[in-house]
Design an enzyme around this catalytic site. Sequence first.
Site, PDB file in Angstrom:
ATOM      1  N   LEU B 172      39.713  52.522  31.785  1.00 23.43           N
ATOM      2  CA  LEU B 172      40.236  52.045  30.588  1.00 23.43           C
ATOM      3  C   LEU B 172      41.645  51.659  30.536  1.00 23.43           C
ATOM      4  CD1 LEU B 172      38.930  52.175  27.538  1.00 23.43           C
ATOM      5  CD2 LEU B 172      40.537  54.199  27.110  1.00 23.43           C
ATOM      6  N   ILE B 175      41.910  45.661  30.562  1.00 20.57           N
ATOM      7  CA  ILE B 175      40.696  45.181  30.288  1.00 20.57           C
ATOM      8  C   ILE B 175      39.801  45.933  29.401  1.00 20.57           C
ATOM      9  CG2 ILE B 175      38.574  44.156  31.212  1.00 20.57           C
ATOM     10  CD1 ILE B 175      40.514  42.937  33.544  1.00 20.57           C
ATOM     11  N   VAL B 250      32.728  43.493  35.453  1.00 21.06           N
ATOM     12  CA  VAL B 250      33.532  42.522  35.467  1.00 21.06           C
ATOM     13  C   VAL B 250      34.627  43.221  36.422  1.00 21.06           C
ATOM     14  CG1 VAL B 250      32.802  41.203  33.376  1.00 21.06           C
ATOM     15  CG2 VAL B 250      34.549  43.172  33.381  1.00 21.06           C
ATOM     16  N   ARG B 252      34.759  44.744  40.364  1.00 15.14           N
ATOM     17  CA  ARG B 252      34.568  44.052  41.634  1.00 15.14           C
ATOM     18  C   ARG B 252      33.225  44.735  42.130  1.00 15.14           C
ATOM     19  NH1 ARG B 252      37.869  41.274  40.849  1.00 15.14           N
ATOM     20  NH2 ARG B 252      39.934  40.897  41.965  1.00 15.14           N
ATOM     21  N   GLU B 281      30.401  37.923  47.901  1.00 10.20           N
ATOM     22  CA  GLU B 281      30.573  36.638  47.141  1.00 10.20           C
ATOM     23  C   GLU B 281      30.820  35.580  48.142  1.00 10.20           C
ATOM     24  OE1 GLU B 281      32.599  38.783  43.610  1.00 10.20           O
ATOM     25  OE2 GLU B 281      33.537  37.080  44.189  1.00 10.20           O
ATOM     26  N   HIS B 299      31.811  34.993  39.386  1.00 11.07           N
ATOM     27  CA  HIS B 299      33.097  35.499  39.454  1.00 11.07           C
ATOM     28  C   HIS B 299      34.095  34.633  38.522  1.00 11.07           C
ATOM     29  CE1 HIS B 299      36.296  38.055  41.608  1.00 11.07           C
ATOM     30  NE2 HIS B 299      36.535  37.834  40.571  1.00 11.07           N
TER      31      HIS B 299
END
Lengths: 313, 334
Positions: B172, B175, B250, B252, B281, B299
Amino acid sequence: MGSISVLLVGKVLPYLEQELDKRYNLFRGIDPSQRAAVLRDHAASIRAVVASSSGGPDAALIEALPKLEIVSSFSVGVDRIDLQKCKEKGVRVTNTPDVLTDEVADLTIGLILAVLRRICECDRYVRSGNWKKGDYKLTTKFSGKTLGILGLGRIGAAVAKRAEGFDCSICYYSRNEKPDSKYKYYPSVVELASNCDVLVVACPLTSETHHIINREVINALGPKGVLINIGRGKHVDEPELVSALLEGRLGGAGLDVFEKEPHVPEELFGLENVVLLPHVGSATVETRTAMADLVLDNLEAHFLGKPLLTPLV
Amino acid sequence: MAEEEKVEGLQQLKHENQDLPQVLVLGSPTCLQTLKQLYSHKFRFLIPNTSLDSLYPLTAPLSSISAVICSASFSLTAPVLRLLPSLRLVVTTSAGTDHIDLNECGCRGIQVAGAGKLFSEEVADMAVGLLIDVMRRVSAADRFVRTSCEAATWDFPLGYKISGKRIGIVGLGSIGMEVAKRLECFGCTILYHSKHKKSAVSYPFYNSVIDLAATSNALVLCCALNEETRHIVNREVMLALGKEGFIVNVGRGSLIDEKQLVKFLMDGEIGGAALDVFEDEPNVPKELLSMDNVVLTPHCAAFTSECIIKLCELVAGNIEASLSDKPLITQVKW
């Protein structure tokens, strides 16, 4: 009540069809030839019609059912039902307001984000292997943008409430200005379109709102503007919308409804700034079940002589 | 990473404007082109002529470099840092710092600046968009419409309601709070897990991610990646979330045990997942590419045209602060 004859004229949740079958003498008349056969043999006994967004009784059908007492629609929109004829004939009409308000508002925000942030396109980008060649391009931020709502009814207000969480400015057009509303009112759709980044169509479809989104409104919304239609396809002049998108006069569109569902103009399929959905505004397990229960409860109330739960007429 | 960059040999730049402070740029950040457009009169950007995660083996120029701009896709490890003996400042163009050896920076007295809260709104917007997409099947429905031109009727599976549902936020921070704020307006109940309970917040706190998952309809992962949070969403958490539970990531990729997630998605042990990030990725497990109950994005949760200019201003501002021995704007402390 197993002997009461009910005619089904629109596509509904299987659960509803099953329950209607259990409780009533159900006739299916969704496709025209089915319906003609039913009318030929049973028109005189039908006391109720169950409609939906895909089909409802027009004046001719209402006239053909002399014992018709009630039309219960599995939808909130009743543009498929000849309400005037129902009033004349003393036929009651019910719909399903409120139970789908949140659902439609949720999807509206989802559509806005899908268009502005290109979520569906990004998903296609990954699935096609293109991410290995390079990053996706920059997209457009939603938070802080100005949202214009056409029709500040239950659904419009629910969309506005959600958009406030994104720090959006909200403005609206409605038949009448709402004195208690904190949002900015514009007296015309063109002015609303000129002053917002995203325009959401959330009003009922009537003869006045047919093609309310026309060339003038689309041009006013402009090359950076986005149109979101969660109302009815006929709110929008579809060929005008298509040419505006192809010519770049409109920035993007998120459409859950079309003029001739399930037909969707194929020119839209190649565009990355549109999101196309198959009329799923209320399409969740939870809501469709609640809508079905409302249809059943309204019918039951009527035949037991009790007050209708959600009457329109 | 970004589109094809103009290749510049480090040697060529020796003859150009020698007075400007040199800044080494690693990992081809998305904002590079805009950065050059806006700030080439203030800084001399040095870009290695390789697309790999390794520095061009070089000599003199590297030893004098005091500032580095680094994207999230470049691993700024201790060996790399040792190639830059004069380094005083690392500016990452991401909010995350898991790609930087912070301990090595600490030992060397290298300051680190990040994106701070710059992307928080963008990422929160995307998190909500992904949540709605996976629960209401938006991308799957769009695909369906584009490929079913000849259908007489639309027969598309129902989705799941979002309004009023219980959403468990893992992390928390800035974001996470923006996500919570947005979903509250959907009538959702917000629950959270964080390293420590936040006294200023009234949402119910869960010390255990398993307990959070057991009571949530969906988990939204917004926390930083570090030793404690690696695979924080593991087999037990996913089983607790259940067959009608959804995950949005959102943060990693390595916050989730990806192999286990794929298996559970294939077996129907979990309702669906919306992923902006992955363990390796840009590689995405091939099993996911044909699933309708997943949403996959490359991403890009932070990247809007609106934020790119602000990001460049922040990067430049941090470098200027460092050069004038002033406090950094968005210093990362650990």
